[in-house]
Design a protein around this motif. Sequence first.
Motif, PDB file in Angstrom:
ATOM      1  N   THR A   1       4.474  17.638   8.952  1.00 40.83           N
ATOM      2  CA  THR A   1       3.963  17.054   7.837  1.00 40.83           C
ATOM      3  C   THR A   1       3.930  18.175   6.646  1.00 40.83           C
ATOM      4  O   THR A   1       4.224  17.799   5.436  1.00 40.83           O
ATOM      5  CB  THR A   1       2.243  16.751   7.972  1.00 40.83           C
ATOM      6  OG1 THR A   1       2.345  15.606   8.885  1.00 40.83           O
ATOM      7  CG2 THR A   1       1.735  15.974   6.580  1.00 40.83           C
ATOM      8  N   ARG A   2       3.451  19.355   7.064  1.00 41.65           N
ATOM      9  CA  ARG A   2       3.477  20.552   6.121  1.00 41.65           C
ATOM     10  C   ARG A   2       4.857  20.662   5.362  1.00 41.65           C
ATOM     11  O   ARG A   2       5.262  21.019   4.474  1.00 41.65           O
ATOM     12  CB  ARG A   2       3.067  21.571   6.610  1.00 41.65           C
ATOM     13  CG  ARG A   2       1.466  21.749   6.750  1.00 41.65           C
ATOM     14  CD  ARG A   2       0.938  23.269   7.092  1.00 41.65           C
ATOM     15  NE  ARG A   2       1.371  23.789   8.336  1.00 41.65           N
ATOM     16  CZ  ARG A   2       0.835  23.469   9.565  1.00 41.65           C
ATOM     17  NH1 ARG A   2      -0.108  22.867   9.672  1.00 41.65           N
ATOM     18  NH2 ARG A   2       1.414  24.198  10.532  1.00 41.65           N
ATOM     19  N   TYR A   3       6.062  20.821   6.556  1.00 37.72           N
ATOM     20  CA  TYR A   3       7.197  21.110   6.131  1.00 37.72           C
ATOM     21  C   TYR A   3       7.958  19.899   5.235  1.00 37.72           C
ATOM     22  O   TYR A   3       8.383  20.033   4.275  1.00 37.72           O
ATOM     23  CB  TYR A   3       8.175  20.986   7.417  1.00 37.72           C
ATOM     24  CG  TYR A   3       9.440  21.035   7.265  1.00 37.72           C
ATOM     25  CD1 TYR A   3      10.271  22.123   6.703  1.00 37.72           C
ATOM     26  CD2 TYR A   3      10.243  19.782   7.283  1.00 37.72           C
ATOM     27  CE1 TYR A   3      11.551  22.055   6.629  1.00 37.72           C
ATOM     28  CE2 TYR A   3      11.461  20.019   7.034  1.00 37.72           C
ATOM     29  CZ  TYR A   3      12.526  21.029   6.574  1.00 37.72           C
ATOM     30  OH  TYR A   3      13.648  20.998   6.465  1.00 37.72           O
TER      31      TYR A   3
ATOM     32  N   ALA B   1       6.272  20.287   1.698  1.00 33.07           N
ATOM     33  CA  ALA B   1       6.980  21.467   1.001  1.00 33.07           C
ATOM     34  C   ALA B   1       8.462  21.058   0.419  1.00 33.07           C
ATOM     35  O   ALA B   1       8.855  21.317  -0.548  1.00 33.07           O
ATOM     36  CB  ALA B   1       7.117  22.688   1.939  1.00 33.07           C
ATOM     37  N   LEU B   2       9.122  20.461   1.407  1.00 36.01           N
ATOM     38  CA  LEU B   2      10.488  19.825   1.216  1.00 36.01           C
ATOM     39  C   LEU B   2      10.550  18.856   0.015  1.00 36.01           C
ATOM     40  O   LEU B   2      11.066  19.080  -0.813  1.00 36.01           O
ATOM     41  CB  LEU B   2      11.154  19.331   2.433  1.00 36.01           C
ATOM     42  CG  LEU B   2      12.494  19.066   2.065  1.00 36.01           C
ATOM     43  CD1 LEU B   2      13.485  20.013   1.802  1.00 36.01           C
ATOM     44  CD2 LEU B   2      13.116  18.052   3.474  1.00 36.01           C
ATOM     45  N   TYR B   3       9.552  17.973  -0.104  1.00 33.19           N
ATOM     46  CA  TYR B   3       9.442  16.906  -1.247  1.00 33.19           C
ATOM     47  C   TYR B   3       9.112  17.968  -2.484  1.00 33.19           C
ATOM     48  O   TYR B   3       9.577  17.580  -3.429  1.00 33.19           O
ATOM     49  CB  TYR B   3       8.232  16.033  -0.681  1.00 33.19           C
ATOM     50  CG  TYR B   3       8.152  15.073  -1.842  1.00 33.19           C
ATOM     51  CD1 TYR B   3       8.931  14.086  -2.344  1.00 33.19           C
ATOM     52  CD2 TYR B   3       6.884  15.047  -2.932  1.00 33.19           C
ATOM     53  CE1 TYR B   3       8.647  13.306  -3.122  1.00 33.19           C
ATOM     54  CE2 TYR B   3       6.624  14.113  -3.635  1.00 33.19           C
ATOM     55  CZ  TYR B   3       7.536  13.008  -3.805  1.00 33.19           C
ATOM     56  OH  TYR B   3       7.670  12.397  -4.973  1.00 33.19           O
ATOM     57  N   ALA B   4       8.208  18.705  -2.419  1.00 31.85           N
ATOM     58  CA  ALA B   4       7.535  19.536  -3.462  1.00 31.85           C
ATOM     59  C   ALA B   4       9.127  20.224  -4.058  1.00 31.85           C
ATOM     60  O   ALA B   4       9.028  20.414  -5.277  1.00 31.85           O
ATOM     61  CB  ALA B   4       6.518  20.449  -3.296  1.00 31.85           C
ATOM     62  N   GLN B   5       9.588  20.860  -3.116  1.00 32.53           N
ATOM     63  CA  GLN B   5      10.851  21.679  -3.718  1.00 32.53           C
ATOM     64  C   GLN B   5      11.847  20.754  -4.296  1.00 32.53           C
ATOM     65  O   GLN B   5      12.512  21.161  -5.320  1.00 32.53           O
ATOM     66  CB  GLN B   5      11.451  22.207  -2.467  1.00 32.53           C
ATOM     67  CG  GLN B   5      12.602  23.008  -2.738  1.00 32.53           C
ATOM     68  CD  GLN B   5      13.536  23.718  -1.591  1.00 32.53           C
ATOM     69  OE1 GLN B   5      13.192  23.541  -0.432  1.00 32.53           O
ATOM     70  NE2 GLN B   5      14.284  24.498  -1.766  1.00 32.53           N
TER      71      GLN B   5
ATOM     72  N   GLN C   1      13.159  21.018  -8.061  1.00 34.84           N
ATOM     73  CA  GLN C   1      14.686  20.927  -8.333  1.00 34.84           C
ATOM     74  C   GLN C   1      15.159  19.774  -9.418  1.00 34.84           C
ATOM     75  O   GLN C   1      15.880  20.054 -10.170  1.00 34.84           O
ATOM     76  CB  GLN C   1      15.408  20.882  -7.249  1.00 34.84           C
ATOM     77  CG  GLN C   1      15.350  22.112  -6.172  1.00 34.84           C
ATOM     78  CD  GLN C   1      16.388  22.197  -5.071  1.00 34.84           C
ATOM     79  OE1 GLN C   1      16.339  21.041  -4.448  1.00 34.84           O
ATOM     80  NE2 GLN C   1      16.264  23.311  -4.166  1.00 34.84           N
ATOM     81  N   ARG C   2      14.571  18.533  -9.174  1.00 33.98           N
ATOM     82  CA  ARG C   2      14.729  17.677  -9.966  1.00 33.98           C
ATOM     83  C   ARG C   2      14.252  17.938 -11.595  1.00 33.98           C
ATOM     84  O   ARG C   2      15.026  17.392 -12.326  1.00 33.98           O
ATOM     85  CB  ARG C   2      14.227  16.214  -9.705  1.00 33.98           C
ATOM     86  CG  ARG C   2      14.876  15.770  -8.534  1.00 33.98           C
ATOM     87  CD  ARG C   2      14.413  14.167  -8.358  1.00 33.98           C
ATOM     88  NE  ARG C   2      14.236  14.084  -6.852  1.00 33.98           N
ATOM     89  CZ  ARG C   2      13.046  13.676  -6.188  1.00 33.98           C
ATOM     90  NH1 ARG C   2      12.084  13.411  -6.989  1.00 33.98           N
ATOM     91  NH2 ARG C   2      13.000  13.523  -4.782  1.00 33.98           N
ATOM     92  N   VAL C   3      13.304  18.625 -11.696  1.00 36.10           N
ATOM     93  CA  VAL C   3      12.967  18.906 -12.846  1.00 36.10           C
ATOM     94  C   VAL C   3      14.178  20.078 -13.679  1.00 36.10           C
ATOM     95  O   VAL C   3      14.516  19.624 -14.788  1.00 36.10           O
ATOM     96  CB  VAL C   3      11.512  19.704 -13.115  1.00 36.10           C
ATOM     97  CG1 VAL C   3      11.375  20.557 -14.645  1.00 36.10           C
ATOM     98  CG2 VAL C   3      10.617  18.687 -12.834  1.00 36.10           C
ATOM     99  N   PHE C   4      14.549  20.738 -12.786  1.00 42.23           N
ATOM    100  CA  PHE C   4      15.624  21.758 -13.422  1.00 42.23           C
ATOM    101  C   PHE C   4      17.055  21.327 -13.223  1.00 42.23           C
ATOM    102  O   PHE C   4      17.811  21.907 -13.930  1.00 42.23           O
ATOM    103  CB  PHE C   4      15.498  23.133 -12.867  1.00 42.23           C
ATOM    104  CG  PHE C   4      14.124  24.046 -12.958  1.00 42.23           C
ATOM    105  CD1 PHE C   4      13.928  24.236 -14.333  1.00 42.23           C
ATOM    106  CD2 PHE C   4      13.120  23.954 -12.333  1.00 42.23           C
ATOM    107  CE1 PHE C   4      12.935  24.993 -14.737  1.00 42.23           C
ATOM    108  CE2 PHE C   4      11.935  24.513 -12.732  1.00 42.23           C
ATOM    109  CZ  PHE C   4      11.849  25.020 -13.946  1.00 42.23           C
TER     110      PHE C   4
END
Length: 107
Positions: A76-78, A81-85, A89-92
């Motif tokens: 779940t933590r992984y 973190a992957l979703y947050a990353q 990335q979508r923002v940039f």
Amino acid sequence: MKNPSAIVAADLHHVGATAESVSLAAKNAGLIAARASEHGRAFEPIASYIDAITSSTQKGTAEVEALALELARAATRYLRALYAQRRYQRVFDGPRPAHFVASALEQ
């Protein structure tokens, strides 16, 4: 397809419940052997052995449950973190700052 975590949890519950039932049966057999006096004494070591095995099984099941829970938490933590990353990335990965500047100057 069923959730693998749910399958593991159900199987562990089944093993734990079976071990508990066998442990109760061994304790009852030990009591019956004790009441049977001399004739039942031969069964006491067997009942004790069965009780020891089931206690070990229950302990092992609890350890596996704890490891499975920790594995699920780590997954779940992984994923978080992957979703947050990916959100980051979508923002940039969107329009570049130069595009924003050009759009602002055109207005």
